[in-house]
Design an enzyme around this catalytic site. Structure first.
Site, PDB file in Angstrom:
ATOM      1  N   HIS A 229       3.242  -3.017  -2.878  1.00 29.71           N
ATOM      2  CA  HIS A 229       3.081  -1.628  -2.435  1.00 29.71           C
ATOM      3  C   HIS A 229       4.384  -1.106  -1.822  1.00 29.71           C
ATOM      4  O   HIS A 229       4.854  -0.009  -2.152  1.00 29.71           O
ATOM      5  CB  HIS A 229       1.982  -1.534  -1.375  1.00 29.71           C
TER       6      HIS A 229
ATOM      7  N   HIS B 136       1.106  -9.009  -2.307  1.00 27.71           N
ATOM      8  CA  HIS B 136       0.330  -7.784  -2.536  1.00 27.71           C
ATOM      9  C   HIS B 136       0.923  -6.621  -1.740  1.00 27.71           C
ATOM     10  O   HIS B 136       1.217  -5.554  -2.304  1.00 27.71           O
ATOM     11  CB  HIS B 136      -1.120  -8.031  -2.117  1.00 27.71           C
ATOM     12  N   GLU B 137       1.114  -6.827  -0.442  1.00 24.10           N
ATOM     13  CA  GLU B 137       1.649  -5.756   0.397  1.00 24.10           C
ATOM     14  C   GLU B 137       3.107  -5.451   0.054  1.00 24.10           C
ATOM     15  O   GLU B 137       3.551  -4.297   0.113  1.00 24.10           O
ATOM     16  CB  GLU B 137       1.512  -6.111   1.879  1.00 24.10           C
TER      17      GLU B 137
ATOM     18  N   ASP C 266      -7.680  -0.335  -3.269  1.00 23.39           N
ATOM     19  CA  ASP C 266      -6.572   0.340  -3.958  1.00 23.39           C
ATOM     20  C   ASP C 266      -7.047   0.969  -5.266  1.00 23.39           C
ATOM     21  O   ASP C 266      -6.707   2.117  -5.575  1.00 23.39           O
ATOM     22  CB  ASP C 266      -5.446  -0.650  -4.268  1.00 23.39           C
TER      23      ASP C 266
END
Length: 281
Positions: A98, A94-95, A171
Protein backbone atom coordinates in the site's frame (compact mmCIF):
# COMPACT_ATOMS: atom_id res chain seq x y z
CA UNK A 1 -17.61 19.84 11.18
CA UNK A 2 -14.46 22.00 11.10
CA UNK A 3 -12.27 21.95 8.00
CA UNK A 4 -8.50 21.47 8.06
CA UNK A 5 -7.72 25.04 9.15
CA UNK A 6 -10.51 24.95 11.70
CA UNK A 7 -9.19 21.74 13.27
CA UNK A 8 -5.71 23.26 13.48
CA UNK A 9 -7.02 26.33 15.31
CA UNK A 10 -9.09 24.21 17.71
CA UNK A 11 -6.06 22.05 18.50
CA UNK A 12 -4.00 25.15 19.25
CA UNK A 13 -6.63 26.18 21.82
CA UNK A 14 -6.57 22.78 23.53
CA UNK A 15 -2.77 22.70 23.53
CA UNK A 16 -2.41 26.00 25.35
CA UNK A 17 -2.69 24.42 28.80
CA UNK A 18 -0.54 21.40 27.89
CA UNK A 19 3.22 21.17 28.25
CA UNK A 20 4.12 19.92 24.78
CA UNK A 21 7.42 19.18 23.09
CA UNK A 22 8.71 21.22 20.15
CA UNK A 23 7.98 18.36 17.71
CA UNK A 24 4.20 18.62 18.27
CA UNK A 25 2.76 20.04 15.05
CA UNK A 26 -0.92 21.08 15.13
CA UNK A 27 -0.97 21.22 11.31
CA UNK A 28 -0.01 17.54 11.04
CA UNK A 29 -2.49 16.59 13.74
CA UNK A 30 -5.21 18.49 11.87
CA UNK A 31 -4.41 16.54 8.70
CA UNK A 32 -4.62 13.31 10.68
CA UNK A 33 -8.07 14.02 12.09
CA UNK A 34 -10.55 14.57 9.23
CA UNK A 35 -14.12 14.46 10.48
CA UNK A 36 -13.17 15.23 14.08
CA UNK A 37 -15.27 17.84 15.90
CA UNK A 38 -14.16 20.04 18.78
CA UNK A 39 -15.01 17.48 21.46
CA UNK A 40 -13.05 14.79 19.59
CA UNK A 41 -9.99 17.02 19.38
CA UNK A 42 -10.22 17.87 23.10
CA UNK A 43 -10.38 14.15 23.93
CA UNK A 44 -7.40 13.55 21.66
CA UNK A 45 -5.21 16.07 23.49
CA UNK A 46 -6.29 14.71 26.88
CA UNK A 47 -5.54 11.13 25.82
CA UNK A 48 -2.08 12.15 24.60
CA UNK A 49 -1.39 13.88 27.93
CA UNK A 50 -2.43 10.74 29.82
CA UNK A 51 -0.14 8.58 27.71
CA UNK A 52 2.78 10.90 28.41
CA UNK A 53 1.98 10.97 32.14
CA UNK A 54 1.95 7.17 32.34
CA UNK A 55 5.55 7.20 31.14
CA UNK A 56 6.47 10.08 33.47
CA UNK A 57 7.40 12.37 30.60
CA UNK A 58 7.89 16.05 31.42
CA UNK A 59 6.42 17.03 28.02
CA UNK A 60 3.76 15.56 25.75
CA UNK A 61 5.53 14.49 22.58
CA UNK A 62 4.30 14.06 19.02
CA UNK A 63 4.57 10.29 19.44
CA UNK A 64 1.98 10.51 22.23
CA UNK A 65 -0.41 12.39 19.95
CA UNK A 66 0.21 9.84 17.18
CA UNK A 67 -0.65 6.96 19.51
CA UNK A 68 -3.70 8.79 20.85
CA UNK A 69 -4.94 9.38 17.29
CA UNK A 70 -4.39 5.72 16.39
CA UNK A 71 -6.40 4.72 19.44
CA UNK A 72 -9.31 6.90 18.40
CA UNK A 73 -9.23 5.68 14.79
CA UNK A 74 -8.27 2.01 15.12
CA UNK A 75 -8.51 1.16 18.81
CA UNK A 76 -5.94 0.36 21.48
CA UNK A 77 -3.04 -1.97 20.87
CA UNK A 78 -3.92 -5.64 21.24
CA UNK A 79 -1.06 -6.63 23.52
CA UNK A 80 -2.26 -10.19 24.10
CA UNK A 81 -2.09 -11.28 20.47
CA UNK A 82 1.00 -13.21 19.37
CA UNK A 83 1.72 -13.41 15.63
CA UNK A 84 4.07 -15.89 14.03
CA UNK A 85 7.10 -14.64 12.09
CA UNK A 86 5.44 -15.73 8.85
CA UNK A 87 2.26 -13.76 9.57
CA UNK A 88 4.22 -10.66 10.63
CA UNK A 89 6.20 -10.84 7.38
CA UNK A 90 3.01 -11.07 5.34
CA UNK A 91 1.50 -8.09 7.14
CA UNK A 92 4.71 -6.08 6.63
CA UNK A 93 4.69 -6.78 2.89
CA UNK A 94 0.95 -6.11 2.70
CA UNK A 95 1.23 -2.67 4.30
CA UNK A 96 4.45 -1.90 2.40
CA UNK A 97 2.61 -2.63 -0.84
CA UNK A 98 0.00 0.00 0.00
CA UNK A 99 2.65 2.49 1.11
CA UNK A 100 4.96 2.03 -1.86
CA UNK A 101 2.14 2.59 -4.34
CA UNK A 102 1.08 5.63 -2.33
CA UNK A 103 4.60 6.98 -2.88
CA UNK A 104 4.90 6.02 -6.56
CA UNK A 105 1.53 7.24 -7.81
CA UNK A 106 1.58 11.02 -8.40
CA UNK A 107 -2.06 11.69 -7.51
CA UNK A 108 -2.21 9.50 -4.41
CA UNK A 109 -2.33 11.13 -0.98
CA UNK A 110 1.10 11.25 0.73
CA UNK A 111 1.88 8.31 3.01
CA UNK A 112 2.27 9.43 6.61
CA UNK A 113 2.51 6.20 8.59
CA UNK A 114 2.93 2.42 8.34
CA UNK A 115 2.11 0.20 11.32
CA UNK A 116 2.03 -3.56 11.86
CA UNK A 117 0.76 -3.27 15.44
CA UNK A 118 -2.54 -5.17 15.91
CA UNK A 119 -5.35 -2.85 17.01
CA UNK A 120 -8.63 -3.20 18.85
CA UNK A 121 -10.71 -2.82 15.69
CA UNK A 122 -9.39 -6.20 14.50
CA UNK A 123 -6.78 -4.84 12.10
CA UNK A 124 -3.29 -6.36 12.14
CA UNK A 125 -1.73 -3.28 10.57
CA UNK A 126 -2.54 -0.17 8.60
CA UNK A 127 -1.09 2.37 6.20
CA UNK A 128 -2.15 5.97 6.73
CA UNK A 129 -2.28 8.46 3.87
CA UNK A 130 -3.01 12.12 4.53
CA UNK A 131 -4.09 14.73 1.98
CA UNK A 132 -2.03 17.91 2.02
CA UNK A 133 -5.19 20.02 2.10
CA UNK A 134 -8.93 19.66 2.54
CA UNK A 135 -10.59 18.16 -0.56
CA UNK A 136 -14.01 19.27 -1.70
CA UNK A 137 -13.87 17.65 -5.15
CA UNK A 138 -11.72 14.76 -6.35
CA UNK A 139 -10.41 14.26 -9.88
CA UNK A 140 -10.66 11.05 -11.88
CA UNK A 141 -6.87 10.65 -11.77
CA UNK A 142 -6.92 10.92 -7.97
CA UNK A 143 -9.64 8.29 -7.72
CA UNK A 144 -7.75 5.96 -10.05
CA UNK A 145 -4.55 6.28 -8.01
CA UNK A 146 -6.52 5.67 -4.82
CA UNK A 147 -8.04 2.58 -6.37
CA UNK A 148 -4.65 1.21 -7.42
CA UNK A 149 -3.25 1.89 -3.94
CA UNK A 150 -6.08 -0.11 -2.37
CA UNK A 151 -4.84 -3.15 -4.28
CA UNK A 152 -1.26 -2.72 -3.05
CA UNK A 153 -1.56 -5.14 -0.14
CA UNK A 154 -3.15 -7.96 -2.14
CA UNK A 155 -0.73 -7.45 -5.04
CA UNK A 156 2.32 -7.50 -2.72
CA UNK A 157 1.18 -10.73 -1.09
CA UNK A 158 0.66 -12.42 -4.45
CA UNK A 159 3.97 -11.14 -5.80
CA UNK A 160 6.07 -12.21 -2.79
CA UNK A 161 4.30 -15.29 -1.43
CA UNK A 162 2.59 -16.55 -4.62
CA UNK A 163 -0.72 -17.12 -2.86
CA UNK A 164 -3.55 -15.13 -1.31
CA UNK A 165 -5.01 -14.67 2.18
CA UNK A 166 -8.13 -13.17 3.70
CA UNK A 167 -6.12 -10.14 4.86
CA UNK A 168 -7.17 -8.03 1.89
CA UNK A 169 -10.91 -8.44 2.54
CA UNK A 170 -11.55 -4.85 3.60
CA UNK A 171 -9.31 -3.46 0.84
CA UNK A 172 -11.24 -5.39 -1.81
CA UNK A 173 -14.57 -4.23 -0.39
CA UNK A 174 -13.46 -0.59 -0.49
CA UNK A 175 -11.97 -0.96 -3.98
CA UNK A 176 -15.12 -2.55 -5.38
CA UNK A 177 -17.30 0.17 -3.89
CA UNK A 178 -15.03 2.91 -5.25
CA UNK A 179 -14.89 1.41 -8.76
CA UNK A 180 -18.67 1.03 -8.81
CA UNK A 181 -19.21 4.64 -7.81
CA UNK A 182 -16.76 5.87 -10.44
CA UNK A 183 -18.68 4.09 -13.20
CA UNK A 184 -22.28 4.22 -11.97
CA UNK A 185 -22.42 7.56 -10.13
CA UNK A 186 -19.59 9.76 -11.42
CA UNK A 187 -19.89 9.00 -15.14
CA UNK A 188 -16.19 8.08 -15.47
CA UNK A 189 -16.57 5.61 -18.32
CA UNK A 190 -15.88 6.37 -21.98
CA UNK A 191 -18.25 3.64 -23.14
CA UNK A 192 -21.15 4.83 -21.00
CA UNK A 193 -20.50 8.54 -21.34
CA UNK A 194 -21.21 11.34 -18.85
CA UNK A 195 -24.36 9.92 -17.24
CA UNK A 196 -25.19 8.86 -13.70
CA UNK A 197 -27.15 5.62 -13.39
CA UNK A 198 -27.24 5.33 -9.61
CA UNK A 199 -30.39 4.65 -7.64
CA UNK A 200 -31.01 5.62 -4.03
CA UNK A 201 -29.35 2.56 -2.46
CA UNK A 202 -25.61 2.06 -3.06
CA UNK A 203 -24.67 -1.04 -1.07
CA UNK A 204 -25.25 -3.57 -3.83
CA UNK A 205 -22.55 -5.35 -5.81
CA UNK A 206 -21.40 -4.14 -9.20
CA UNK A 207 -24.30 -3.47 -11.57
CA UNK A 208 -27.02 -5.14 -9.53
CA UNK A 209 -29.06 -1.98 -9.00
CA UNK A 210 -29.05 -1.43 -12.77
CA UNK A 211 -30.20 -5.00 -13.43
CA UNK A 212 -33.11 -4.62 -11.02
CA UNK A 213 -34.23 -1.32 -12.51
CA UNK A 214 -37.01 -1.15 -15.07
CA UNK A 215 -35.46 2.05 -16.42
CA UNK A 216 -32.46 0.35 -18.09
CA UNK A 217 -32.03 -2.52 -20.53
CA UNK A 218 -30.15 -5.74 -19.78
CA UNK A 219 -27.60 -4.67 -22.39
CA UNK A 220 -26.86 -1.48 -20.47
CA UNK A 221 -26.71 -3.39 -17.19
CA UNK A 222 -24.21 -5.81 -18.68
CA UNK A 223 -22.09 -2.94 -20.01
CA UNK A 224 -22.02 -1.31 -16.57
CA UNK A 225 -20.94 -4.58 -14.97
CA UNK A 226 -18.20 -5.10 -17.57
CA UNK A 227 -16.92 -1.53 -17.15
CA UNK A 228 -16.64 -1.94 -13.36
CA UNK A 229 -14.84 -5.26 -13.72
CA UNK A 230 -12.52 -3.81 -16.36
CA UNK A 231 -11.60 -0.85 -14.14
CA UNK A 232 -10.87 -3.18 -11.22
CA UNK A 233 -8.79 -5.53 -13.39
CA UNK A 234 -6.72 -2.69 -14.90
CA UNK A 235 -6.10 -1.19 -11.47
CA UNK A 236 -4.97 -4.48 -9.95
CA UNK A 237 -2.72 -5.21 -12.93
CA UNK A 238 -1.06 -1.79 -12.59
CA UNK A 239 -0.57 -2.33 -8.84
CA UNK A 240 1.22 -5.63 -9.52
CA UNK A 241 3.33 -4.15 -12.33
CA UNK A 242 4.51 -1.19 -10.26
CA UNK A 243 5.44 -3.39 -7.32
CA UNK A 244 7.27 -5.81 -9.61
CA UNK A 245 9.22 -2.95 -11.18
CA UNK A 246 10.13 -1.66 -7.70
CA UNK A 247 10.64 -5.02 -6.00
CA UNK A 248 13.92 -4.06 -4.32
CA UNK A 249 12.26 -1.00 -2.73
CA UNK A 250 9.35 -3.18 -1.59
CA UNK A 251 11.76 -5.64 0.07
CA UNK A 252 13.68 -2.84 1.81
CA UNK A 253 10.53 -1.17 3.04
CA UNK A 254 9.02 -4.42 4.35
CA UNK A 255 12.29 -5.24 6.13
CA UNK A 256 12.32 -1.84 7.83
CA UNK A 257 8.67 -2.19 8.87
CA UNK A 258 9.35 -5.64 10.32
CA UNK A 259 12.23 -4.27 12.35
CA UNK A 260 10.57 -1.09 13.66
CA UNK A 261 6.84 -2.03 13.55
CA UNK A 262 5.87 1.65 13.18
CA UNK A 263 7.44 4.12 10.75
CA UNK A 264 5.98 7.59 10.36
CA UNK A 265 6.57 11.22 9.48
CA UNK A 266 10.06 12.42 8.64
CA UNK A 267 11.56 9.00 9.31
CA UNK A 268 9.30 7.46 6.67
CA UNK A 269 9.97 10.32 4.23
CA UNK A 270 13.72 9.78 4.65
CA UNK A 271 13.34 6.07 4.02
CA UNK A 272 11.35 6.72 0.86
CA UNK A 273 13.88 9.29 -0.33
CA UNK A 274 16.69 6.76 0.03
CA UNK A 275 14.83 4.23 -2.11
CA UNK A 276 12.84 6.07 -4.76
CA UNK A 277 12.48 9.68 -5.94
CA UNK A 278 9.48 11.76 -4.99
CA UNK A 279 6.62 11.45 -7.50
CA UNK A 280 6.28 14.13 -10.15
CA UNK A 281 3.55 16.65 -9.31
Amino acid sequence: RPDLKGREEILKVHLRNKKVAEDVDPAVLARRTPGFVGADLRNLTNEAALLAARESKPLVEMVDFEEATDRVIAGVRRKGIILSDEVRERIAYHESGHALLGRLLPKADPVHKISIIPRGDGSLGFTLQLPLSEKYIVSEDELKDNLITLFGGRAAEELVFHDLTTGAYDDLKQATKLAKRMIVEYGMSEKLGPISLARDHVDVFLGEEIVKSDEHSEELSSLVDNEIRSLISRSYAKAKRLLQENRSALDRLASAVLEREIIAGKELDGLFDSMIPAPAV
